[in-house]
Design a protein around this motif. Structure first.
Motif, PDB file in Angstrom:
ATOM      1  N   THR A 461      75.183 -59.539  -2.258  1.00  0.00           N
ATOM      2  CA  THR A 461      75.183 -60.770  -1.315  1.00  0.00           C
ATOM      3  C   THR A 461      73.790 -60.785  -0.669  1.00  0.00           C
ATOM      4  O   THR A 461      73.196 -59.725  -0.384  1.00  0.00           O
ATOM      5  CB  THR A 461      76.087 -60.814   0.020  1.00  0.00           C
ATOM      6  N   THR A 463      71.014 -62.909   2.300  1.00  0.00           N
ATOM      7  CA  THR A 463      71.041 -63.520   3.307  1.00  0.00           C
ATOM      8  C   THR A 463      69.704 -63.394   4.003  1.00  0.00           C
ATOM      9  O   THR A 463      68.890 -62.670   3.502  1.00  0.00           O
ATOM     10  CB  THR A 463      72.154 -62.738   4.558  1.00  0.00           C
ATOM     11  N   ALA A 471      72.453 -68.292   2.954  1.00  0.00           N
ATOM     12  CA  ALA A 471      73.312 -66.770   2.250  1.00  0.00           C
ATOM     13  C   ALA A 471      73.706 -67.558   0.913  1.00  0.00           C
ATOM     14  O   ALA A 471      74.123 -68.485   0.652  1.00  0.00           O
ATOM     15  CB  ALA A 471      74.496 -66.322   3.082  1.00  0.00           C
ATOM     16  N   THR A 472      73.717 -66.187  -0.139  1.00  0.00           N
ATOM     17  CA  THR A 472      73.968 -66.587  -1.552  1.00  0.00           C
ATOM     18  C   THR A 472      74.601 -65.286  -2.074  1.00  0.00           C
ATOM     19  O   THR A 472      74.375 -64.322  -1.459  1.00  0.00           O
ATOM     20  CB  THR A 472      72.960 -67.139  -2.211  1.00  0.00           C
ATOM     21  N   THR A 473      75.231 -65.343  -3.193  1.00  0.00           N
ATOM     22  CA  THR A 473      75.514 -64.170  -4.101  1.00  0.00           C
ATOM     23  C   THR A 473      75.244 -64.214  -5.366  1.00  0.00           C
ATOM     24  O   THR A 473      74.984 -65.336  -5.994  1.00  0.00           O
ATOM     25  CB  THR A 473      77.023 -64.082  -3.844  1.00  0.00           C
TER      26      THR A 473
END
Length: 529
Positions: A461, A463, A471-473
Motif C-alpha cells: 500500500t 500513501t 493512496a494506491t496499492t
C-alpha cells in the motif's frame, strides 16, 4: 574335600562291622534263629539326630527288622549300633541305611546293601571286583539332594576297603575311604553295594569318578566313570544404540550393530567381555549395566543372573570452520533478514542455528569442516525480513569452506508523487507498507527493493500527501522478480498542510485569512484614534 567344588552330605559312613550269631534250641527239628549285630562309624557334616536300620527283602519286598537308637551328632565322628537283631528265616537282600532328622521327619542319606543271599554259590573262587558304579541324582523330596554314587562289588570278601575319589580336572575335590566287614555267610557269592554321598557339585562341568576296592588278601580292582554337571543358564539382554557396534567374546561371541536389542544365553558364572566400537562420526559414551554407568571400554563381567547391558554412543564433535552467508534481494544486500541453518554430516544432524544478516547482508555460519571425504550439507531457511514471512529453503553440499550466496526473488518498486497536472511534488510525503509492515517513508520519490515471499506474491500500500492526500496499492508477483516496477502517485492540490493541524480545505484557509485581515484593520483604526 574341596568345598569350592562340592557340598558334602549331612554325614558319610566310614566303617561297617557286621556279624551273625545263631541260636539253636535243643529240640529235634526246631529251627535255629539268626541274629545280626551291626556297628557303624560315621562322620557328621551337619548337626542332627542320626539312626541306622537293618532291612531285609525277599523277592523285592523290604521289611525293617531293627533300628538303632537315635544319636545326636555335631560335626565330627559318631557311632551307631544294632545288637541282636533277629533275622527272618528267608531273605535274599539286606540293607543297612543311614537316616537323619532335619525339620519335617527322617530323610534317607545312604546305605550298604548285600544282594544275592541264600543262592547256590558258584563264585567262591572268584576274587572281589568292582562291576559297576552308578550315579543317581536325588530329588531332595525324600532324600538328600545331590548325586548318589553306588559302588557294586561282585564276590566281596569278608573285609573290603572301598575308596571313592572325585576329580575336577586334576584337582581332587572329594575322597572317602570305607571299610566293610561282612560275615562269611554274606561274602563270596553275593554283590556288595556301598553308597557315597549324596554330593552336591557347586561348579558345572565334568567330574571324573574313580572307585577302588582292595582286600587284605591283596586283590584289587578299579572302576572309572564321569559325571557331567550341566551348567545352569541365564540371559544377557544386550542393547546397542545407534552409532556403533558391540563385539562379545568369552563364554559368548558375536558382533551386534546398533540400533538393536538381542538376548544371549550363557552359563551362570560365565565371564563375558564386551567391546564397544563407535561408527564414523560417533564416540563411545558409556555402558549401562542394569542401569549403572560404566565408562571403561572394554569391560569383562561375571554373569551370575539376568543382566541388561546397553552400549551408549554419542555424536563426535567434528572440527568446525566459519563461512560467510550473504543474502541479496535482487542485487541489493539484504540487512536484517532472519535465517536458520542446519548442518548435516553423513545424513546426521550436527547443528541448527538461527541468525540475522548484518550490514552488507552477511552473517557468519559455523559448520563442521567440509572435505571431499566428508561433505557437509547445509540447509538454509530464509525466514523473514522486517516481519514479512518469506519462507525460502536452500540446500548446499560443501566439500570445502566456500561462501554461500542466496538471492531471494525481489522487485524494485519506484514511487513518484505528482500533482494533477503531472508536476513532481518534491515535498510530498510518501509511505510504503507491504503485508501491513512499513518498509519505506520519505519526501519525494521513493525507491525500495521488496522481497517476494515463497507464496508467490506480496501486496503493498502506497500513501502520499502534499496539499492533499492519495493512496494506491500494488501487488508484486514472483514473475516480476528482478524487474523495476514504477508507480506514479497523483496527489490532488485541494488542501493545505498546517503543522499540528493536518490538511485543511483551501476555502477554509481563505476564510480564516479574511477573518484575520478584518481583525487587523479594526485594531489599526482604533490605534489611530
Amino acid at each position: 574335600m574341596n568345598t569350592n567344588y562340592v557340598e558334602p552330605p549331612p554325614a558319610e559312613t566310614t566303617t561297617y562291622v557286621i556279624s551273625l550269631s545263631e541260636y539253636c534250641p535243643a529240640c529235634l527239628n526246631c529251627p535255629c534263629t539268626t541274629y545280626a549285630n551291626v556297628n557303624v562309624y560315621a562322620y557328621a557334616f551337619k548337626p542332627s539326630n542320626y539312626v541306622i536300620g537293618l532291612l531285609t527283602s525277599l523277592n523285592g519286598a523290604w521289611v525293617g527288622e531293627c533300628w538303632s537308637s537315635e544319636v545326636y551328632a555335631s560335626p565330627g565322628p559318631f557311632n551307631l549300633s544294632i545288637s541282636q537283631c533277629q533275622l527272618p528265616s528267608s531273605y535274599d537282600h539286606v540293607g543297612i541305611p543311614l537316616y537323619y532328622y532335619p525339620t519335617g521327619g527322617s530323610v534317607w542319606i545312604q546305605s550298604v546293601d548285600i544282594y544275592g543271599l541264600g543262592q547256590y554259590c558258584t563264585l567262591a573262587a572268584i576274587p572281589p571286583k568292582i562291576s559297576n558304579v552308578t550315579i543317581a541324582k536325588n530329588s531332595g523330596v525324600t532324600n538328600v539332594p545331590g548325586y548318589e554314587f553306588s559302588v557294586y562289588i561282585d564276590s566281596p570278601s569278608t573285609e573290603n576297603y572301598v575308596t571313592l575319589t572325585i576329580y575336577y580336572g586334576s584337582t581332587v575335590v572329594y575322597q572317602v575311604y570305607k571299610y566293610v566287614q561282612l560275615p562269611s555267610q554274606w561274602a563270596s557269592c553275593t554283590t556288595l553295594r556301598v553308597d557315597f554321598g549324596p554330593i552336591q557339585p557347586l561348579v558345572c562341568g565334568t567330574y571324573t569318578i574313580v572307585a577302588t576296592e582292595s582286600t587284605p588278601g591283596g586283590s584289587q580292582s578299579q572302576y572309572t566313570t564321569t559325571l557331567n554337571v550341566p551348567c545352569p543358564y541365564t540371559t544377557i539382554t544386550l542393547i546397542v544404540d545407534s552409532g556403533g557396534s558391540v563385539v562379545v567374546s568369552g563364554n559368548a561371541s558375536g558382533t551386534y550393530t546398533g540400533p538393536t536389542t538381542t538376548t544371549i544365553n550363557v552359563p551362570v558364572g560365565s565371564e563375558v567381555t564386551f567391546t564397544a566400537a563407535p561408527g564414523s562420526g560417533y564416540v563411545f559414551s558409556q555402558w549401562l549395566v542394569n542401569g549403572s554407568s560404566i565408562s571403561a571400554n572394554p569391560i569383562t563381567l561375571t554373569i551370575n543372573g539376568p543382566t541388561t547391558i546397553e552400549a551408549v554412543f554419542g555424536q563426535a564433535v567434528p572440527p568446525t570452520t566459519t563461512i560467510p552467508l550473504t543474502v541479496y534481494f535482487s542485487s541489493t544486500p539484504a540487512t536484517g533478514v532472519a535465517v536458520q541453518y542446519s548442518a548435516y554430516v553423513n545424513g546426521e544432524l550436527v547443528t541448527t542455528v538461527s541468525a540475522v544478516t548484518g550490514p552488507g547482508g552477511s552473517v557468519e555460519l559455523t559448520i563442521p569442516t567440509p572435505s571431499p571425504g566428508q561433505p557437509v550439507t547445509i540447509n538454509v531457511t530464509v525466514q523473514s525480513w522486517r516481519g514479512i514471512l518469506l519462507d525460502y529453503t536452500y540446500s548446499y553440499t560443501l566439500t570445502s569452506a566456500e561462501p554461500i550466496t542466496i538471492t531471494v526473488p525481489s522487485a524494485e518498486l519506484v514511487v513518484t508523487p505528482v500533482n494533477p497536472s503531472g508536476g513532481a511534488l518534491v515535498s510530498a510525503v510518501v509511505n510504503i507498507t507491504c503485508s501491513g509492515i512499513p518498509i519505506a517513508s520519505g519526501v519525494g520519490q521513493q525507491t525500495v527493493v521488496v522481497p517476494i515471499p515463497s507464496s508467490g506474491s506480496i501486496t503493498c500500500t502506497i500513501t502520499g500527501s502534499s496539499n492533499g492526500m492519495a493512496a494506491t496499492t500494488v501487488t508484486l508477483t514472483s514473475s516480476q522478480a528482478g524487474q523495476v516496477i514504477t508507480r506514479t502517485l497523483v496527489i490532488p492540490v485541494s488542501e493545505h498542510y498546517t503543522p499540528n493541524m493536518g490538511f485543511i480545505m483551501l476555502i477554509t484557509v481563505i476564510a480564516l485569512l479574511v477573518a484575520v485581515l478584518a481583525v487587523l484593520i479594526v485594531v489599526i483604526l482604533r490605534l489611530r484614534r
